[in-house]
Scaffold this motif. Sequence first.
Motif, PDB file in Angstrom:
ATOM      1  N   TYR A   1       0.847  -1.210   0.000  1.00 20.04           N
ATOM      2  CA  TYR A   1       0.000   0.000   0.000  1.00 20.04           C
ATOM      3  C   TYR A   1       0.876   1.251   0.000  1.00 20.04           C
ATOM      4  O   TYR A   1       0.637   2.196  -0.761  1.00 20.04           O
ATOM      5  CB  TYR A   1      -0.948   0.007   1.216  1.00 20.04           C
TER       6      TYR A   1
ATOM      7  N   TYR B   1      -9.656  16.383   1.446  1.00 23.39           N
ATOM      8  CA  TYR B   1     -10.400  16.034   0.231  1.00 23.39           C
ATOM      9  C   TYR B   1     -11.770  16.664   0.427  1.00 23.39           C
ATOM     10  O   TYR B   1     -12.486  16.276   1.367  1.00 23.39           O
ATOM     11  CB  TYR B   1     -10.562  14.514   0.097  1.00 23.39           C
TER      12      TYR B   1
ATOM     13  N   ARG C   1      -5.132   0.780  -7.869  1.00 20.64           N
ATOM     14  CA  ARG C   1      -3.865   0.283  -7.325  1.00 20.64           C
ATOM     15  C   ARG C   1      -3.865  -1.241  -7.398  1.00 20.64           C
ATOM     16  O   ARG C   1      -4.492  -1.918  -6.571  1.00 20.64           O
ATOM     17  CB  ARG C   1      -3.713   0.752  -5.877  1.00 20.64           C
TER      18      ARG C   1
ATOM     19  N   ASP D   1      -8.494  -3.506   1.589  1.00 19.48           N
ATOM     20  CA  ASP D   1      -9.583  -2.552   1.416  1.00 19.48           C
ATOM     21  C   ASP D   1     -10.164  -2.095   2.741  1.00 19.48           C
ATOM     22  O   ASP D   1     -11.222  -1.495   2.809  1.00 19.48           O
ATOM     23  CB  ASP D   1     -10.686  -3.131   0.511  1.00 19.48           C
TER      24      ASP D   1
ATOM     25  N   HIS E   1       0.613  12.836  -7.040  1.00 22.00           N
ATOM     26  CA  HIS E   1       0.200  11.976  -5.922  1.00 22.00           C
ATOM     27  C   HIS E   1       1.155  10.779  -5.773  1.00 22.00           C
ATOM     28  O   HIS E   1       0.747   9.669  -5.429  1.00 22.00           O
ATOM     29  CB  HIS E   1      -1.231  11.483  -6.140  1.00 22.00           C
TER      30      HIS E   1
ATOM     31  N   ARG F   1       0.145   7.616  -7.713  1.00 19.71           N
ATOM     32  CA  ARG F   1      -0.886   6.739  -7.153  1.00 19.71           C
ATOM     33  C   ARG F   1      -2.274   6.994  -7.719  1.00 19.71           C
ATOM     34  O   ARG F   1      -3.223   6.298  -7.373  1.00 19.71           O
ATOM     35  CB  ARG F   1      -0.919   6.903  -5.628  1.00 19.71           C
TER      36      ARG F   1
HETATM   37  C1  LIG Z   1      -7.994   0.963   3.863  1.00 19.92           C
HETATM   38  C2  LIG Z   1      -8.383   0.828   2.471  1.00 19.92           C
HETATM   39  C3  LIG Z   1      -8.197   1.991   1.532  1.00 19.92           C
HETATM   40  C4  LIG Z   1      -9.091   3.176   1.838  1.00 19.92           C
HETATM   41  C5  LIG Z   1      -8.792   4.270   0.878  1.00 19.92           C
HETATM   42  C6  LIG Z   1      -8.846   5.624   1.478  1.00 19.92           C
HETATM   43  C7  LIG Z   1      -7.903   6.497   0.754  1.00 19.92           C
HETATM   44  C8  LIG Z   1      -7.408   7.566   1.641  1.00 19.92           C
HETATM   45  C9  LIG Z   1      -6.508   8.480   0.935  1.00 19.92           C
HETATM   46  C10 LIG Z   1      -5.092   8.022   0.944  1.00 19.92           C
HETATM   47  C11 LIG Z   1      -4.360   8.426  -0.282  1.00 19.92           C
HETATM   48  O1  LIG Z   1      -4.470   9.534  -0.766  1.00 19.92           O
HETATM   49  C12 LIG Z   1      -3.471   7.470  -0.922  1.00 19.92           C
HETATM   50  O2  LIG Z   1      -2.753   7.860  -1.863  1.00 19.92           O
HETATM   51  O3  LIG Z   1      -3.462   6.294  -0.532  1.00 19.92           O
END
Ligand SMILES: CCCCCCCCCCC(=O)C(=O)O
Length: 350
Positions: A28, A134, A169, A178, A247, A250
């Motif tokens: 992640y 955001y 991603r 998730d 970003h 990403r």
């Molecule tokens: C825990 C599962 C994923 C939840 C997604 C929320 C995204 C938050 C923003 C984070 C972000 O900008 C990034 O690049 O990652």
Amino acid sequence: MTPVRAPSAVREFEAAARARLLPAHYDYFAGGAGEEITVRANEAAFARLALLPRVLRGTGKLQTGVTLPGGRAAMPVLVAPTAFHRLAHPEGERATARAAAAAETVMVVSMAATVAVEDVAAAAPGGTLWFQLYIQPDLAFTEAIVRRAEAAGCTALVVTVDSPARGRRDRDQHNGFDDLPDGMCCENLRDGDRVRPIVMSPEISWRHVDLLRRMTELPVVLKGVTHPDDARLALDHGVAAVWVSNHGGRQLDTVPAAVDLLPEVVAAVGGAVPVLLDGGIRRGTDVVKAMALGASAVAVGRPVIWGLAADGERGVARVLGLLHDEVEHALTLLGVASVHDLRPGLVRPC
Ligand SMILES: CCCCCCCCCCC(=O)C(=O)O
Ligand SMILES: Cc1cc2nc3c(=O)[nH]c(=O)nc-3n(C[C@H](O)[C@H](O)[C@H](O)COP(=O)(O)O)c2cc1C
């Protein structure tokens, strides 16, 4: 026995972090959108820029401090907003904030922080915090978050505008990442006794930037600008700074490297407001290249996460300290006394 040495370069922290993180969490943090072409391009673009030193400049004392709309920083490297620091270390954003405050630089607290902005502020009194937002389609909820950031003492709002939808991603999809582990959530998304999901909405427009500017006295920094026309529009809408960013690769894959986009945005802004940049900064030489091309300051995302995962507050402090030392060293060898004297003529493609 050979003694284990502390990392002596930012890049070395990644291996230490990887060894400590669950594989899905490492993915992640490290990963990006699609084929991760932009992730790689961000770093590769710095390697394609050469520095051209001047000699016999008698530079003497060095100056690395910068003044930005949300306050002053002793070094031109800010902590970019990144989500979920408690996945990297139990102290999470508290540890990051303490290290940033000790380095006298700005920490941008993510809206997706796993420690509430009030608690991040309390952990590092005297530190400078900006809050990343955001814009949520529920404007009353957006306003409630802005009020919390103001009350916690944040001195600027960083509005991320490169996310009308979440990036695709592949690593996260493959890992089924998730959700956060039990006991962890986006603390800034609490609303009464529930935690709201972050909405990334394609309906957000310049109208919302205007609304936000009317909502708060805090300077509004627009993060995620890549097109020079958007930089010009940002000025029309009264932003206090423009932040060039893809970003960290990403969001939309195959967007050009951030530093390659910088000169056109700097030209479009024409000195009206500061231009910040992030994406691929791993060395002090990257910092001076970006500043020579017109950035007022830069920010780092993953390097801070690697420091945090490797050694908590100490790791983040070491990452920031290394970057500061490397900036000073690069300035000395370039024959430049101050980050404000960095000019495009010191950089050329190679
Ligand atoms: C825990 C599962 C994923 C939840 C997604 C929320 C995204 C938050 C923003 C984070 C972000 O900008 C990034 O690049 O990652
Ligand atoms: C794990 C991770 C989480 C991130 N979370 C956010 C976020 O919550 N808000 C945001 O505006 N940008 C977020 N970003 C993007 C960073 O602010 C920054 O643009 C990017 O990391 C810069 O690239 P670098 O990691 O190469 O330094 C995140 C980046 C990473 C790597």
